[in-house]
Design an enzyme around this catalytic site. Structure first.
Site, PDB file in Angstrom:
ATOM      1  N   ASP A  11       0.791  -1.247   0.000  1.00 43.14           N
ATOM      2  CA  ASP A  11       0.000   0.000   0.000  1.00 43.14           C
ATOM      3  C   ASP A  11       0.821   1.293   0.000  1.00 43.14           C
ATOM      4  O   ASP A  11       0.516   2.224   0.764  1.00 43.14           O
ATOM      5  CB  ASP A  11      -0.954   0.001   1.197  1.00 43.14           C
ATOM      6  N   ASP A  51      -4.727  -0.776  -1.554  1.00 42.14           N
ATOM      7  CA  ASP A  51      -6.096  -0.591  -1.112  1.00 42.14           C
ATOM      8  C   ASP A  51      -6.870  -0.064  -2.313  1.00 42.14           C
ATOM      9  O   ASP A  51      -6.399   0.845  -3.009  1.00 42.14           O
ATOM     10  CB  ASP A  51      -6.154   0.440   0.029  1.00 42.14           C
ATOM     11  N   HIS A  53     -10.705   0.743  -2.660  1.00 41.94           N
ATOM     12  CA  HIS A  53     -12.036   0.729  -2.059  1.00 41.94           C
ATOM     13  C   HIS A  53     -13.127   1.308  -2.959  1.00 41.94           C
ATOM     14  O   HIS A  53     -12.888   2.294  -3.663  1.00 41.94           O
ATOM     15  CB  HIS A  53     -12.027   1.558  -0.771  1.00 41.94           C
ATOM     16  N   HIS A  57     -17.520   2.047   1.044  1.00 41.42           N
ATOM     17  CA  HIS A  57     -16.854   1.049   1.887  1.00 41.42           C
ATOM     18  C   HIS A  57     -17.207   1.240   3.359  1.00 41.42           C
ATOM     19  O   HIS A  57     -17.290   2.372   3.854  1.00 41.42           O
ATOM     20  CB  HIS A  57     -15.333   1.113   1.697  1.00 41.42           C
ATOM     21  N   HIS A  96     -10.487   6.966   1.647  1.00 35.81           N
ATOM     22  CA  HIS A  96      -9.128   6.850   1.141  1.00 35.81           C
ATOM     23  C   HIS A  96      -9.029   5.736   0.113  1.00 35.81           C
ATOM     24  O   HIS A  96      -9.799   4.776   0.141  1.00 35.81           O
ATOM     25  CB  HIS A  96      -8.129   6.584   2.282  1.00 35.81           C
ATOM     26  N   LYS A 121      -6.870  -4.907  -3.029  1.00 37.82           N
ATOM     27  CA  LYS A 121      -7.591  -5.435  -1.867  1.00 37.82           C
ATOM     28  C   LYS A 121      -8.585  -4.405  -1.355  1.00 37.82           C
ATOM     29  O   LYS A 121      -8.564  -3.250  -1.770  1.00 37.82           O
ATOM     30  CB  LYS A 121      -6.612  -5.816  -0.755  1.00 37.82           C
ATOM     31  N   CYS A 169      -1.931  -2.467   7.820  1.00 40.54           N
ATOM     32  CA  CYS A 169      -1.879  -3.373   6.664  1.00 40.54           C
ATOM     33  C   CYS A 169      -0.592  -4.181   6.588  1.00 40.54           C
ATOM     34  O   CYS A 169      -0.611  -5.350   6.202  1.00 40.54           O
ATOM     35  CB  CYS A 169      -2.116  -2.591   5.378  1.00 40.54           C
TER      36      CYS A 169
END
Length: 233
Positions: A11, A51, A53, A57, A96, A121, A169
């Site tokens: 990330d 990440d 999203h 989310h 984010h 992810k 993470c």
């Protein structure tokens, strides 16, 4: 099995970095030169995670009602959508790494050209997914990435983890890597934490899981550097 190391870059995205990140980690950009040094090493496989999203989310404070919707402060209890008896308490965050936004992009100074694969992810709006492997639910798991399969196809034995954030993470990804059967090494110099004061607790979790924290000049890193020489021998 012969030593077959993989680099896992967690990330390293705009939204986790100053100056404009929605969830900026202090000094996060400072680790990029170290990560680029690792990308130049002869790892068998180099994977970056993101990440990624949707806007709705469940971890976004903006998707919850007041007063329990303060980013960084409020927490919620998430139920496993397939098993309501299994729950997880999670912190709420600013929006984010939303799909299609600049904040979701990997940093331009990261040497992405040397990355073999990018794993996305956090795409299931119903669950938090700090780990690049899967969400934390077990009975059953709700969201799983392609990461385990990619590592196993490459016959990876050891995983070296760098990136953001050390206390979220990176931590969950490293623990899952170890639990998936890969000897896992976290490069402490190449991570930054949201809350540095929490790292003592993170190190205890690593010890319990069997994850080892090392420095960028550790002998275990030198072992990676020597891969071509060993191959010739």
């Amino acid at each position: 099995m012969p030593f077959q190391p993989a680099l896992l870059i967690v990330d390293v995205q705009e939204d986790f970095c100053p100056p404009n990140g929605a969830l900026a980690v202090t000094d996060a950009r400072d680790i990029v030169p170290i990560i680029n040094d690792f990308l130049a090493m002869p790892f068998a496989l180099k994977v970056a995670t993101k990440d990624f999203h949707p806007r709705d989310h469940i971890s976004f404070a903006s998707n919850h009602s007041a007063p329990n919707n303060k980013p960084f402060e409020s927490t919620i209890t998430i139920q496993n959508p397939h098993n309501p008896e299994e729950t997880q308490v999670t912190r709420l965050w600013p929006d984010h790494c939303v799909q299609g936004t600049k904040g979701a992009e990997l940093l331009p100074e990261l040497d992405v050209g040397k990355v073999n694969h990018i794993t996305e992810k956090g795409q299931d709006k119903r669950v938090e997914m700090y780990s690049a492997f899967a969400d934390p639910f077990k009975s059953p798991c709700v969201a799983k990435s392609d990461l385990t399969e990619i590592l196993r196809k490459a016959d990876i034995t050891d995983v070296y983890v760098v990136g953001l954030a050390a206390d979220y993470c990176v931590k969950y990804t490293a623990i899952d890597a170890q639990n998936e059967g890969f000897k896992t090494w976290v490069i402490g110099d190449a991570t930054k934490a949201v809350d540095p004061s929490s790292m003592d607790g993170v190190f205890k979790e690593y010890e319990k899981a069997g994850v080892t924290v090392i420095g960028k000049d550790d002998a275990q890193v030198q072992r990676v550097r020597e891969q071509p020489q060993k191959a010739q021998e």
